[in-house]
Write a protein that holds these residues in place. Structure first.
Motif, short mmCIF file in Angstrom:
data_model
loop_
_atom_site.label_atom_id
_atom_site.label_comp_id
_atom_site.label_asym_id
_atom_site.label_seq_id
_atom_site.Cartn_x
_atom_site.Cartn_y
_atom_site.Cartn_z
N ARG A 8 29.31 14.76 -62.31
CA ARG A 8 29.69 14.79 -63.73
C ARG A 8 29.07 15.95 -64.50
NH1 ARG A 8 32.80 10.74 -65.73
NH2 ARG A 8 33.01 8.93 -64.40
N LEU A 9 27.83 16.31 -64.19
CA LEU A 9 27.18 17.42 -64.89
C LEU A 9 27.35 18.75 -64.16
CD1 LEU A 9 23.86 15.79 -66.18
CD2 LEU A 9 25.99 16.20 -67.42
N GLU A 10 28.08 18.72 -63.03
CA GLU A 10 28.34 19.92 -62.24
C GLU A 10 27.03 20.63 -61.87
OE1 GLU A 10 31.24 22.26 -64.39
OE2 GLU A 10 32.75 20.69 -64.21
N ALA A 81 15.99 28.24 -64.20
CA ALA A 81 16.83 27.10 -63.82
C ALA A 81 16.82 26.07 -64.95
CB ALA A 81 16.33 26.48 -62.53
N LEU A 82 17.97 25.50 -65.23
CA LEU A 82 18.07 24.44 -66.21
C LEU A 82 17.87 23.11 -65.47
CD1 LEU A 82 18.63 23.49 -69.07
CD2 LEU A 82 21.08 23.60 -68.56
N LEU A 83 16.84 22.38 -65.85
CA LEU A 83 16.51 21.11 -65.19
C LEU A 83 17.00 19.92 -66.00
CD1 LEU A 83 12.81 21.76 -64.08
CD2 LEU A 83 14.90 22.16 -62.77
N TRP A 84 17.48 18.91 -65.30
CA TRP A 84 17.80 17.62 -65.89
C TRP A 84 16.90 16.59 -65.22
CZ3 TRP A 84 21.86 20.98 -66.19
CH2 TRP A 84 22.68 20.90 -67.32
N PHE A 85 16.46 15.62 -65.99
CA PHE A 85 15.73 14.49 -65.45
C PHE A 85 16.64 13.29 -65.61
CE2 PHE A 85 12.47 11.04 -66.29
CZ PHE A 85 12.15 10.87 -64.95
N ILE A 86 17.02 12.67 -64.49
CA ILE A 86 17.96 11.55 -64.51
C ILE A 86 17.18 10.24 -64.63
CG2 ILE A 86 19.78 10.36 -63.23
CD1 ILE A 86 20.18 13.03 -61.65
N LEU A 87 17.59 9.43 -65.61
CA LEU A 87 16.96 8.12 -65.77
C LEU A 87 17.92 7.17 -66.45
CD1 LEU A 87 14.29 8.26 -68.63
CD2 LEU A 87 16.11 9.90 -68.37
N GLY A 88 17.68 5.89 -66.24
CA GLY A 88 18.49 4.86 -66.89
C GLY A 88 18.02 4.65 -68.32
#
Length: 193
Positions: A8-10, A81-88
């Motif tokens: 979804r975020l490619e 680099a663009l980082l994402w942290f995935i969490l609920g």
């Protein structure tokens, strides 16, 4: 969740990071980090775009692993680099109580997965304004706590975890799940005379 967010975020890659010593878990309640990393490797084998990072397991010292330190270390290793942290959303609700939440938000955007009982948009706006992306993923009613509970009670976990993970848990004597029934080679029906 990892595969869905990747798509979804490619993203180029989603790194799954087992904690050496999770700060929010009671001492002694976790499996060895190397074992958890091996289970993760087995779980994602062949899944494009997913990889296990040992960044916290290989970090010097014996104390807890903190997300802010890990994200900053990842960012330093990949400047630009663009980082994402995935969490609920359930974890996002508790983020203000984590160690150095402001450093987490400075190091990465949040990919927030909605959870029942949590208003993800409101939480994102209140806790991480302008730093969170809401990512809808199919809800699957399987959780790590449910798996651990089933293991403790001697209940089968087949189809609740990847087959390779179940095999590993069985080899280690942690799961009493029965061996899968071998596939029948001859699928023809017996003829009646």
């Amino acid at each position: 969740m990892a595969s869905e967010v990747l798509w979804r975020l490619e993203l180029d890659v989603v790194r799954l990071v087992p904690a050496r010593v999770p700060p929010h878990k009671p001492p002694g309640g976790q499996s060895d980090g190397d074992r958890r990393a091996a289970w993760l490797e087995a779980a994602i084998a062949g899944a494009p775009g997913l990889e296990v990072s040992r960044i916290e397991l290989d970090r010097a010292g014996e104390g807890p692993s903190y997300t802010a330190d890990t994200l900053e270390e990842m960012g330093a290793a990949e400047p630009g680099a663009l980082l994402w942290f995935i969490l609920g959303a359930d974890q996002l609700a508790g983020l203000p109580g984590w160690r150095d939440p402001e450093r987490i938000l400075a190091a990465a955007r949040l990919a927030v997965v909605p959870r029942a009982g949590h208003d993800a948009p409101a939480l994102a706006e209140r806790i991480a304004p302008g730093r969170a992306d809401l990512v809808e993923v199919p809800e699957i009613g399987v959780s790590s706590s449910m798996i651990r509970e089933r293991i403790a009670r001697g209940l089968p976990i087949r189809f609740l975890v990847p087959a390779e993970v179940e095999k590993s848990l069985r080899r280690e004597g942690l799961v009493a799940s029965p061996e899968p029934v071998p596939e029948r080679k001859d699928h023809s029906r017996p003829r009646s005379s």
